[in-house]
Design a protein around this motif. Structure first.
Motif, PDB file in Angstrom:
ATOM      1  N   VAL A 214      25.736  11.447  -2.331  1.00  0.00           N
ATOM      2  CA  VAL A 214      24.567  10.714  -1.856  1.00  0.00           C
ATOM      3  C   VAL A 214      23.608  10.576  -3.033  1.00  0.00           C
ATOM      4  CG1 VAL A 214      22.597  10.732  -0.282  1.00  0.00           C
ATOM      5  CG2 VAL A 214      24.809  11.633   0.475  1.00  0.00           C
ATOM      6  N   SER A 215      23.171   9.361  -3.295  1.00  0.00           N
ATOM      7  CA  SER A 215      22.209   9.096  -4.360  1.00  0.00           C
ATOM      8  C   SER A 215      21.005   8.387  -3.760  1.00  0.00           C
ATOM      9  CB  SER A 215      22.806   8.182  -5.436  1.00  0.00           C
ATOM     10  OG  SER A 215      23.989   8.717  -5.964  1.00  0.00           O
ATOM     11  N   VAL A 216      19.825   8.672  -4.290  1.00  0.00           N
ATOM     12  CA  VAL A 216      18.619   7.979  -3.843  1.00  0.00           C
ATOM     13  C   VAL A 216      17.857   7.465  -5.050  1.00  0.00           C
ATOM     14  CG1 VAL A 216      18.377   9.303  -1.708  1.00  0.00           C
ATOM     15  CG2 VAL A 216      17.236  10.085  -3.776  1.00  0.00           C
ATOM     16  N   ALA A 217      17.080   6.435  -4.815  1.00  0.00           N
ATOM     17  CA  ALA A 217      16.232   5.867  -5.865  1.00  0.00           C
ATOM     18  C   ALA A 217      15.059   5.179  -5.187  1.00  0.00           C
ATOM     19  CB  ALA A 217      17.017   4.865  -6.708  1.00  0.00           C
ATOM     20  N   ALA A 218      14.022   4.956  -5.968  1.00  0.00           N
ATOM     21  CA  ALA A 218      12.865   4.226  -5.449  1.00  0.00           C
ATOM     22  C   ALA A 218      12.254   3.414  -6.581  1.00  0.00           C
ATOM     23  CB  ALA A 218      11.835   5.197  -4.880  1.00  0.00           C
ATOM     24  N   THR A 219      11.763   2.250  -6.225  1.00  0.00           N
ATOM     25  CA  THR A 219      11.017   1.416  -7.162  1.00  0.00           C
ATOM     26  C   THR A 219       9.642   1.179  -6.546  1.00  0.00           C
ATOM     27  OG1 THR A 219      11.645  -0.717  -6.205  1.00  0.00           O
ATOM     28  CG2 THR A 219      13.181   0.249  -7.802  1.00  0.00           C
ATOM     29  N   LYS A 220       8.858   0.324  -7.149  1.00  0.00           N
ATOM     30  CA  LYS A 220       7.541   0.012  -6.594  1.00  0.00           C
ATOM     31  C   LYS A 220       7.645  -0.769  -5.294  1.00  0.00           C
ATOM     32  CE  LYS A 220       5.078   0.005 -10.948  1.00  0.00           C
ATOM     33  NZ  LYS A 220       4.266  -0.747 -11.899  1.00  0.00           N
ATOM     34  N   SER A 221       8.811  -1.373  -5.043  1.00  0.00           N
ATOM     35  CA  SER A 221       8.919  -2.236  -3.868  1.00  0.00           C
ATOM     36  C   SER A 221       9.975  -1.820  -2.855  1.00  0.00           C
ATOM     37  CB  SER A 221       9.213  -3.671  -4.314  1.00  0.00           C
ATOM     38  OG  SER A 221      10.450  -3.720  -4.996  1.00  0.00           O
ATOM     39  N   MET A 222      10.784  -0.810  -3.169  1.00  0.00           N
ATOM     40  CA  MET A 222      11.841  -0.444  -2.216  1.00  0.00           C
ATOM     41  C   MET A 222      12.339   0.980  -2.417  1.00  0.00           C
ATOM     42  SD  MET A 222      15.199  -2.373  -3.686  1.00  0.00           S
ATOM     43  CE  MET A 222      14.490  -3.580  -4.784  1.00  0.00           C
ATOM     44  N   CYS A 223      12.992   1.489  -1.380  1.00  0.00           N
ATOM     45  CA  CYS A 223      13.686   2.774  -1.415  1.00  0.00           C
ATOM     46  C   CYS A 223      15.163   2.491  -1.180  1.00  0.00           C
ATOM     47  CB  CYS A 223      13.159   3.705  -0.322  1.00  0.00           C
ATOM     48  SG  CYS A 223      11.432   4.171  -0.569  1.00  0.00           S
ATOM     49  N   VAL A 224      16.019   3.221  -1.895  1.00  0.00           N
ATOM     50  CA  VAL A 224      17.449   2.964  -1.831  1.00  0.00           C
ATOM     51  C   VAL A 224      18.205   4.266  -1.593  1.00  0.00           C
ATOM     52  CG1 VAL A 224      19.432   2.036  -3.088  1.00  0.00           C
ATOM     53  CG2 VAL A 224      17.158   1.080  -3.485  1.00  0.00           C
ATOM     54  N   LEU A 225      19.139   4.222  -0.660  1.00  0.00           N
ATOM     55  CA  LEU A 225      20.069   5.327  -0.417  1.00  0.00           C
ATOM     56  C   LEU A 225      21.466   4.779  -0.684  1.00  0.00           C
ATOM     57  CD1 LEU A 225      20.626   8.221   0.831  1.00  0.00           C
ATOM     58  CD2 LEU A 225      21.067   6.983   2.950  1.00  0.00           C
ATOM     59  N   LEU A 226      22.232   5.471  -1.531  1.00  0.00           N
ATOM     60  CA  LEU A 226      23.619   5.089  -1.814  1.00  0.00           C
ATOM     61  C   LEU A 226      24.533   6.157  -1.247  1.00  0.00           C
ATOM     62  CD1 LEU A 226      23.226   4.040  -5.552  1.00  0.00           C
ATOM     63  CD2 LEU A 226      23.319   2.535  -3.574  1.00  0.00           C
ATOM     64  N   LEU A 227      25.464   5.752  -0.421  1.00  0.00           N
ATOM     65  CA  LEU A 227      26.471   6.663   0.125  1.00  0.00           C
ATOM     66  C   LEU A 227      27.817   6.309  -0.517  1.00  0.00           C
ATOM     67  CD1 LEU A 227      25.589   6.631   3.942  1.00  0.00           C
ATOM     68  CD2 LEU A 227      24.874   8.272   2.192  1.00  0.00           C
TER      69      LEU A 227
ATOM     70  N   HIS B 224       0.809  -1.221   0.000  1.00  0.00           N
ATOM     71  CA  HIS B 224       0.000   0.000   0.000  1.00  0.00           C
ATOM     72  C   HIS B 224       0.846   1.278   0.000  1.00  0.00           C
ATOM     73  CE1 HIS B 224       0.905  -0.630   4.256  1.00  0.00           C
ATOM     74  NE2 HIS B 224       0.747   0.678   4.393  1.00  0.00           N
ATOM     75  N   GLU B 225       2.167   1.158   0.136  1.00  0.00           N
ATOM     76  CA  GLU B 225       3.041   2.328   0.198  1.00  0.00           C
ATOM     77  C   GLU B 225       3.576   2.695  -1.179  1.00  0.00           C
ATOM     78  OE1 GLU B 225       5.028   2.162   4.576  1.00  0.00           O
ATOM     79  OE2 GLU B 225       5.819   0.751   3.115  1.00  0.00           O
ATOM     80  N   GLN B 226       3.811   3.994  -1.353  1.00  0.00           N
ATOM     81  CA  GLN B 226       4.403   4.500  -2.583  1.00  0.00           C
ATOM     82  C   GLN B 226       5.530   5.442  -2.228  1.00  0.00           C
ATOM     83  OE1 GLN B 226       1.281   6.416  -4.775  1.00  0.00           O
ATOM     84  NE2 GLN B 226       0.403   4.494  -5.478  1.00  0.00           N
ATOM     85  N   ALA B 227       6.507   5.555  -3.127  1.00  0.00           N
ATOM     86  CA  ALA B 227       7.633   6.455  -2.904  1.00  0.00           C
ATOM     87  C   ALA B 227       8.080   7.041  -4.234  1.00  0.00           C
ATOM     88  CB  ALA B 227       8.789   5.704  -2.250  1.00  0.00           C
ATOM     89  N   GLY B 228       8.473   8.300  -4.197  1.00  0.00           N
ATOM     90  CA  GLY B 228       9.008   8.954  -5.382  1.00  0.00           C
ATOM     91  C   GLY B 228      10.528   8.935  -5.347  1.00  0.00           C
ATOM     92  N   HIS B 229      11.125   9.641  -6.256  1.00  0.00           N
ATOM     93  CA  HIS B 229      12.583   9.635  -6.355  1.00  0.00           C
ATOM     94  C   HIS B 229      13.256  10.693  -5.486  1.00  0.00           C
ATOM     95  CE1 HIS B 229      12.729   6.484  -9.278  1.00  0.00           C
ATOM     96  NE2 HIS B 229      11.758   7.071  -9.938  1.00  0.00           N
ATOM     97  N   ARG B 230      12.501  11.348  -4.643  1.00  0.00           N
ATOM     98  CA  ARG B 230      13.066  12.262  -3.642  1.00  0.00           C
ATOM     99  C   ARG B 230      12.797  11.657  -2.276  1.00  0.00           C
ATOM    100  NH1 ARG B 230      13.515  18.009  -4.886  1.00  0.00           N
ATOM    101  NH2 ARG B 230      13.042  18.211  -2.684  1.00  0.00           N
ATOM    102  N   MET B 231      13.782  11.696  -1.422  1.00  0.00           N
ATOM    103  CA  MET B 231      13.638  11.073  -0.105  1.00  0.00           C
ATOM    104  C   MET B 231      12.453  11.658   0.664  1.00  0.00           C
ATOM    105  SD  MET B 231      16.771  10.303   2.417  1.00  0.00           S
ATOM    106  CE  MET B 231      16.543   9.395   3.920  1.00  0.00           C
ATOM    107  N   GLU B 232      12.154  12.938   0.424  1.00  0.00           N
ATOM    108  CA  GLU B 232      11.045  13.596   1.106  1.00  0.00           C
ATOM    109  C   GLU B 232       9.691  12.967   0.735  1.00  0.00           C
ATOM    110  OE1 GLU B 232      13.268  15.314  -0.847  1.00  0.00           O
ATOM    111  OE2 GLU B 232      14.538  16.094   0.749  1.00  0.00           O
ATOM    112  N   SER B 233       9.639  12.265  -0.389  1.00  0.00           N
ATOM    113  CA  SER B 233       8.387  11.647  -0.819  1.00  0.00           C
ATOM    114  C   SER B 233       8.223  10.220  -0.283  1.00  0.00           C
ATOM    115  CB  SER B 233       8.296  11.631  -2.351  1.00  0.00           C
ATOM    116  OG  SER B 233       9.213  10.704  -2.896  1.00  0.00           O
ATOM    117  N   TRP B 234       9.221   9.718   0.402  1.00  0.00           N
ATOM    118  CA  TRP B 234       9.145   8.371   0.953  1.00  0.00           C
ATOM    119  C   TRP B 234       8.246   8.369   2.184  1.00  0.00           C
ATOM    120  CZ3 TRP B 234      15.014   6.686   1.046  1.00  0.00           C
ATOM    121  CH2 TRP B 234      15.507   6.679  -0.267  1.00  0.00           C
TER     122      TRP B 234
END
Length: 93
Positions: A75-88, A38-48
């Motif tokens: 710092v890079s971020v990404a999001a898919t339909k199933s996960m949020c990713v932070l790359l340091l 039921h959760e959604q996330a965009g490509h900005r961390m603020e939208s997670w």
């Protein structure tokens, strides 16, 4: 036809200009947090979802505390339909 004057031109705001980032010698830490159906996330961390943001921030802070000799270069971020990713992207100080 309208009397409106229109023009189209590419605009690159100053904050979005590209810059070289020296990643030579960097390692990458990937922090991944799964999303519920039921959760959604965009490509900005603020939208997670807030709970995902807090977990990612908590894991990043713990890693930084355990690795005081490392410096974060990117710092890079990404999001898919199933996960949020932070790359340091990090290197020795």
């Amino acid at each position: 036809m309208s009397d409106r004057v229109c023009s189209v031109a590419p605009v690159v705001p100053p904050a979005l200009k590209s810059a070289a980032v020296d990643l030579d010698g960097c390692d990458v830490l990937e922090i991944t947090v799964g999303l519920f159906e039921h959760e959604q996330a965009g490509h900005r961390m603020e939208s997670w979802p807030p709970v995902v943001q807090r977990k990612v921030e908590e894991l990043a802070a713990e890693w930084l505390a355990r690795n005081p000799t490392r410096r974060i270069r990117l710092v890079s971020v990404a999001a898919t339909k199933s996960m949020c990713v932070l790359l340091l992207h990090h290197a020795a100080k």
